[in-house]
Motif scaffolding. Sequence first.
Motif, PDB file in Angstrom:
ATOM      1  N   GLY A  21       0.832  -1.196   0.000  1.00  0.00           N
ATOM      2  CA  GLY A  21       0.000   0.000   0.000  1.00  0.00           C
ATOM      3  C   GLY A  21       0.864   1.242   0.000  1.00  0.00           C
ATOM      4  O   GLY A  21       2.096   1.156   0.052  1.00  0.00           O
ATOM      5  N   PRO A  22       0.216   2.422  -0.041  1.00  0.00           N
ATOM      6  CA  PRO A  22       0.986   3.664  -0.007  1.00  0.00           C
ATOM      7  C   PRO A  22       1.668   3.854   1.347  1.00  0.00           C
ATOM      8  O   PRO A  22       1.120   3.476   2.378  1.00  0.00           O
ATOM      9  CB  PRO A  22      -0.071   4.756  -0.228  1.00  0.00           C
ATOM     10  CG  PRO A  22      -1.325   4.049  -0.592  1.00  0.00           C
ATOM     11  CD  PRO A  22      -1.211   2.631  -0.170  1.00  0.00           C
ATOM     12  N   VAL A  23       2.851   4.431   1.312  1.00  0.00           N
ATOM     13  CA  VAL A  23       3.573   4.729   2.553  1.00  0.00           C
ATOM     14  C   VAL A  23       2.971   6.002   3.151  1.00  0.00           C
ATOM     15  O   VAL A  23       2.991   7.069   2.528  1.00  0.00           O
ATOM     16  CB  VAL A  23       5.086   4.929   2.282  1.00  0.00           C
ATOM     17  CG1 VAL A  23       5.818   5.275   3.561  1.00  0.00           C
ATOM     18  CG2 VAL A  23       5.667   3.682   1.630  1.00  0.00           C
ATOM     19  N   ALA A  24       2.423   5.884   4.360  1.00  0.00           N
ATOM     20  CA  ALA A  24       1.765   7.026   5.004  1.00  0.00           C
ATOM     21  C   ALA A  24       2.718   7.813   5.890  1.00  0.00           C
ATOM     22  O   ALA A  24       2.570   9.025   6.058  1.00  0.00           O
ATOM     23  CB  ALA A  24       0.571   6.539   5.833  1.00  0.00           C
ATOM     24  N   ALA A  25       3.691   7.133   6.495  1.00  0.00           N
ATOM     25  CA  ALA A  25       4.645   7.816   7.376  1.00  0.00           C
ATOM     26  C   ALA A  25       5.911   6.977   7.502  1.00  0.00           C
ATOM     27  O   ALA A  25       5.883   5.762   7.333  1.00  0.00           O
ATOM     28  CB  ALA A  25       4.029   8.025   8.757  1.00  0.00           C
TER      29      ALA A  25
END
Length: 196
Positions: free
Chosen positions: A7-11
């Motif tokens: 998934g997208p890297v959020a932090a």
Amino acid sequence: MIAHVRGPVAAVTLTSAVIDVGGVGMQIMCSPGTIAQLRIGQEAQLSTSMVVREDSMTLYGFADTDERDMFELVQTASGVGPKVAQAMLAVLDPDRLRRAIGQGDLATLTMVPGIGRKGAERIVVELKDRVGVTSKVVAGQPQWRDQVHEALLGLGWSARDADAALEQVAADHAGDPPTDVSVVLREALRTLARDR
């Protein structure tokens, strides 16, 4: 068991990353090398290993399955928990770690924070016959070598004995050993039987 997360890297922090998986932010503990490859907003896939304790469930993330498999293997040695296992992979890549354990290279193992000489000796004794070979083909190394090495390990020989036998086969053929796996395996077994 969660085998991987995508998934997208959020932090990203110094020790972990948060990957957005279907709207749920999963915090994953990572080595500095893995974290360095991640960019906020970009899609990432990490191979993972979940460590369950009485008071916590922690997900550890790795750039590939080879790293994850080594992380899980070294924890089977006495006194090696997930933090030390992660430190080992932060200092040594899986191939170098395999070689260090297989060859009893205590100097390399003690480069890892948290591993002293006695700890390194214990890791070598407990794991030297269990470290396999990587599936990656090393540049300039014939593919038959990995296949024969793996076959010798499967037959119960140690990684060190297998390496020595393959070196002998290569030397016997003046650096140009046969490429037929069955021929090389037979010659390696003859060498091992002779050296016993």
